[in-house]
Design a protein around this motif. Structure first.
Motif, mmCIF file in Angstrom:
data_model
loop_
_atom_site.group_PDB
_atom_site.id
_atom_site.type_symbol
_atom_site.label_atom_id
_atom_site.label_comp_id
_atom_site.label_asym_id
_atom_site.label_seq_id
_atom_site.Cartn_x
_atom_site.Cartn_y
_atom_site.Cartn_z
ATOM 1 N N ILE A 1 0.846 -1.203 0.000
ATOM 2 C CA ILE A 1 0.000 0.000 0.000
ATOM 3 C C ILE A 1 0.880 1.252 0.000
ATOM 4 O O ILE A 1 0.656 2.173 -0.789
ATOM 5 C CB ILE A 1 -0.964 0.002 1.207
ATOM 6 C CG1 ILE A 1 -2.022 -1.098 0.995
ATOM 7 C CG2 ILE A 1 -1.646 1.359 1.363
ATOM 8 C CD1 ILE A 1 -2.904 -1.325 2.188
ATOM 9 N N ILE A 2 1.917 1.235 0.850
ATOM 10 C CA ILE A 2 2.838 2.378 0.872
ATOM 11 C C ILE A 2 3.471 2.577 -0.501
ATOM 12 O O ILE A 2 3.570 3.689 -1.010
ATOM 13 C CB ILE A 2 3.916 2.178 1.951
ATOM 14 C CG1 ILE A 2 3.253 2.204 3.337
ATOM 15 C CG2 ILE A 2 5.002 3.256 1.857
ATOM 16 C CD1 ILE A 2 4.183 1.848 4.463
ATOM 17 N N THR A 3 3.893 1.483 -1.120
ATOM 18 C CA THR A 3 4.471 1.561 -2.463
ATOM 19 C C THR A 3 3.538 2.293 -3.420
ATOM 20 O O THR A 3 3.942 3.235 -4.109
ATOM 21 C CB THR A 3 4.744 0.144 -3.007
ATOM 22 O OG1 THR A 3 5.685 -0.489 -2.143
ATOM 23 C CG2 THR A 3 5.306 0.192 -4.417
ATOM 24 N N TYR A 4 2.276 1.856 -3.435
ATOM 25 C CA TYR A 4 1.328 2.492 -4.360
ATOM 26 C C TYR A 4 1.133 3.972 -4.046
ATOM 27 O O TYR A 4 1.079 4.802 -4.944
ATOM 28 C CB TYR A 4 -0.021 1.764 -4.333
ATOM 29 C CG TYR A 4 -0.068 0.584 -5.265
ATOM 30 C CD1 TYR A 4 -0.094 0.767 -6.641
ATOM 31 C CD2 TYR A 4 -0.070 -0.719 -4.773
ATOM 32 C CE1 TYR A 4 -0.123 -0.316 -7.511
ATOM 33 C CE2 TYR A 4 -0.095 -1.814 -5.629
ATOM 34 C CZ TYR A 4 -0.120 -1.600 -6.991
ATOM 35 O OH TYR A 4 -0.144 -2.677 -7.852
ATOM 36 N N LEU B 1 11.210 0.631 -4.474
ATOM 37 C CA LEU B 1 9.779 0.342 -4.530
ATOM 38 C C LEU B 1 9.413 -0.392 -5.818
ATOM 39 O O LEU B 1 8.485 -1.196 -5.840
ATOM 40 C CB LEU B 1 8.971 1.644 -4.445
ATOM 41 C CG LEU B 1 9.069 2.430 -3.136
ATOM 42 C CD1 LEU B 1 8.266 3.718 -3.227
ATOM 43 C CD2 LEU B 1 8.584 1.588 -1.964
ATOM 44 N N LEU B 2 10.169 -0.109 -6.890
ATOM 45 C CA LEU B 2 9.820 -0.690 -8.187
ATOM 46 C C LEU B 2 10.431 -2.062 -8.397
ATOM 47 O O LEU B 2 10.089 -2.742 -9.357
ATOM 48 C CB LEU B 2 10.281 0.246 -9.320
ATOM 49 C CG LEU B 2 9.485 1.533 -9.527
ATOM 50 C CD1 LEU B 2 10.225 2.461 -10.480
ATOM 51 C CD2 LEU B 2 8.091 1.231 -10.067
ATOM 52 N N SER B 3 11.350 -2.480 -7.513
ATOM 53 C CA SER B 3 12.076 -3.718 -7.822
ATOM 54 C C SER B 3 11.255 -5.000 -7.661
ATOM 55 O O SER B 3 11.452 -5.928 -8.421
ATOM 56 C CB SER B 3 13.396 -3.786 -7.049
ATOM 57 O OG SER B 3 13.147 -3.952 -5.681
ATOM 58 N N PRO B 4 10.314 -5.118 -6.689
ATOM 59 C CA PRO B 4 9.484 -6.332 -6.737
ATOM 60 C C PRO B 4 8.489 -6.249 -7.887
ATOM 61 O O PRO B 4 8.120 -5.156 -8.315
ATOM 62 C CB PRO B 4 8.762 -6.329 -5.377
ATOM 63 C CG PRO B 4 8.879 -4.963 -4.841
ATOM 64 C CD PRO B 4 9.965 -4.248 -5.549
#
Lengths: 274, 319
Positions: free
Chosen positions: A8-11, B110-113
């Motif tokens: 969720i944090i990623t998004y 954040l983009l790596s997975p």
């Protein structure tokens, strides 16, 4: 932290940044179709009084037509020359085993770290001496020279990874180096040539420094130089100013949407392998 | 070149196949080498030579030794502008290191997975890097316009009127704002480079650490970051070279004089005014002094690149 909370944090983070990236580009394009009053009153909505005035003005009176053709000629010719002489040199650098070729390889790629702009003072004298100042022809040899480090770096690495047996077989069949280069190697080089082409295309299309230094007259201006002059002129007329910026940005943006993978690979070619 | 060729001829025996191939190689290299020498390598070195001369306009013909450099460092006419530009360029670079590269590292992590929408986010983050610096600079001057720009309109509409500042009009504020604009444009570069580096971190290693109960924070600092060190080096040196040479963004947002009050003046804008455009109102370029400013920039870049080569070589030995 659970996996779900993480994602969720990623998004959230990525969506917020995407908004920060897209918002200025969005306002640039939609506002270029609005009359000035509407831009100031309602800067974020869709245009209600749709207008092409800014574009027509920039194209006709701003002479963007000339700037586009000039930039197209300069970029195309420079790219053809970079790919052509760059791939020839890379072929020799990859296949000629000698101290001289090792030295020349390092000499070429040293240019990756030293910006050509630092030599501008002497280039001004050189271009004057060649009688090329204030023409688009002053730009092409400089851009070709500027393209050599990345071209030799990317293409030499690519050729070195092609299977050696292939070259040996062609040599045993009696092919000359020229035939091995043009018939065997160049067709295989296509992906690497695309990377080099995109890298240089973006640099050349967007370059502002050398047009600023060498070019004055309208007939020789490039898009970047035209943008800087017209933006100064239209500073208080936002419809026109935004139309000028859009005209400069849209061609590359469209290409980027179509070829984003290749663009990303191309622009980071100097640093990321593959 | 022909000398080296001759001596190799003697070694290899006269006119054999190998020898003919060597002439062929020279022929392959010659066009690229000539263009590169005439329009890049020689101008760079000749520009260094010109920095030892002085003269009006396009004829710097009087040899003055290191006088231009001495003037830059000591003469009050030059010293203030020169050290101001060095300081501003350093700040400009440091803000990129801190903001652009830290954000790039965060985004890459954040983009790596693998997840849904990852490609799209990567594409969006990278978009401004394809635009011309000039267009980006002009666009942001409109957005930051104190009266009509979007930023201040938003701030006022949410009741933060006191923060609706003249972003580009105040000394001390303009340089960080311009640096952030540039970082906004280029953050996609470190993102993609770090992402490529993270792809090389073996997945089993991360799984093992997770099973052992390591947090994502620990995994990042103890496993991923040490493996990313070479990429950190490359990203840093590219940021260094690009930003010590930056010109377009300041020209677009603050003019060739680095307004307000030279507070955004970079080495490249000083170089442009001195050696190419000529200072107002005279308008005659001082090419020798311009070449000296380029020379100082050249030596700063060389020092940085050599330091990077030294550190990365030492780093490679440690592994």
């Amino acid at each position: 932290m659970s996996k779900k909370a993480n994602s969720i944090i990623t998004y959230i983070v990525l969506t917020v940044w995407s908004a920060i990236v897209l918002f200025p580009l969005w306002t640039l394009i939609i506002n270029s179709f609005k009359p000035q009053k509407e831009i100031f009153k309602d800067p974020f909505g869709f245009p209600k009084n749709f207008t092409f005035d800014g574009y027509i003005e920039a194209w006709k009176n701003g002479r963007f037509d000339i700037y586009f053709i000039n930039t197209l000629i300069v970029t195309t010719l420079s790219l053809i020359l970079i790919l052509w002489i760059g791939s020839m040199a890379a072929y020799a650098l990859a296949k000629w085993k000698s101290p001289l070729s090792n030295f020349l390889y390092i000499f070429f790629i040293a240019g990756l770290m030293i910006p050509i702009r630092l030599g501008t003072i002497d280039l001004v004298r050189l271009i004057k001496a060649l009688g090329l100042q204030d023409t688009i022809w002053s730009l092409i040899p400089i851009y070709v020279a500027m393209g050599m480090p990345i071209a030799t770096f990317v293409l030499t690495a690519f050729i070195k990874e092609l299977p050696e047996e292939m070259f040996e077989a062609a040599r045993i069949d009696g092919a000359s180096e020229w035939q091995i280069y043009s018939v065997v190697t160049v067709p295989l080089l296509r992906p690497a040539l695309a990377t080099v082409a995109i890298f240089n295309m973006i640099k050349i299309w967007n370059d502002f420094w050398f047009p600023l230094v060498f070019i004055r007259s309208e007939k020789a201006r490039t898009v970047a130089l035209g943008v800087s002059l017209l933006f100064g002129q239209y500073r208080t007329d936002w419809t026109r100013a935004l139309a000028v910026l859009s005209l400069a940005a849209i061609p590359l943006l469209i290409l980027y949407v179509l070829l984003s993978r290749e663009f990303i690979k191309g622009l980071t070619a100097g640093a990321v392998k593959g | 070149m022909s000398q080296a060729n001759d001596s190799q001829k003697r070694k290899a025996g006269v006119f054999d196949v190998k020898d003919r191939r060597q002439t062929t190689w020279i022929f392959f290299l010659l066009p690229a080498l000539l263009v590169y020498l005439i329009f890049m390598a020689i101008p760079l070195f000749d520009s260094l030579r010109l920095s030892l001369y002085t003269g009006k306009g396009y004829t710097p013909t009087t040899f003055v030794g290191f006088q231009n450099y001495i003037d830059l460092f000591t003469n009050p006419l030059w010293r203030e502008r020169f050290f101001g530009a060095v300081k501003n360029t350093t700040i400009f670079f440091m803000i990129h290191m801190l903001v652009q590269n830290t954000l790039g590292l965060l985004f890459a992590n954040l983009l790596s997975p693998n997840f849904k929408g990852r490609e799209l986010f990567r594409t969006i983050i990278f978009t401004p890097a394809t635009l011309s610096v000039l267009v980006v600079g002009f666009l942001w001057t409109l957005i930051l316009n104190p009266n009509w720009g979007a930023i201040n309109k938003i701030l006022i509409s949410v009741g933060l009127k006191q923060f609706a500042l003249p972003w580009l009009g105040r000394e001390g504020l303009a340089l960080p704002i311009i640096s952030l604009t540039s970082a906004w444009q280029w953050v996609g570069m470190p993102t993609v480079m770090f992402l490529a580096g993270l792809m090389n971190v073996p997945e089993e290693l991360l799984e093992a650490a997770r099973i052992d109960g390591a947090s994502e924070w620990e995994i990042f600092w103890k496993i991923k970051f040490p493996l990313l060190k070479p990429v950190v080096g490359i990203v840093s040196i590219l940021t260094f070279v690009d930003n010590f040479n930056a010109f377009d963004v300041v020209y677009a947002m603050a003019g060739a004089k680095g307004e307000p009050g030279y507070s955004t003046d970079l080495l490249a804008t000083l170089f442009y005014r001195t050696g190419i455009a000529g200072e107002h109102p005279v308008g005659i370029p001082n090419m020798g002094m311009g070449a000296a400013i380029a020379g100082v920039t050249f030596f700063i870049l060389m020092a940085g690149v050599l330091l990077w080569l030294y550190l990365s070589r030492r780093g490679a030995e440690d592994v």
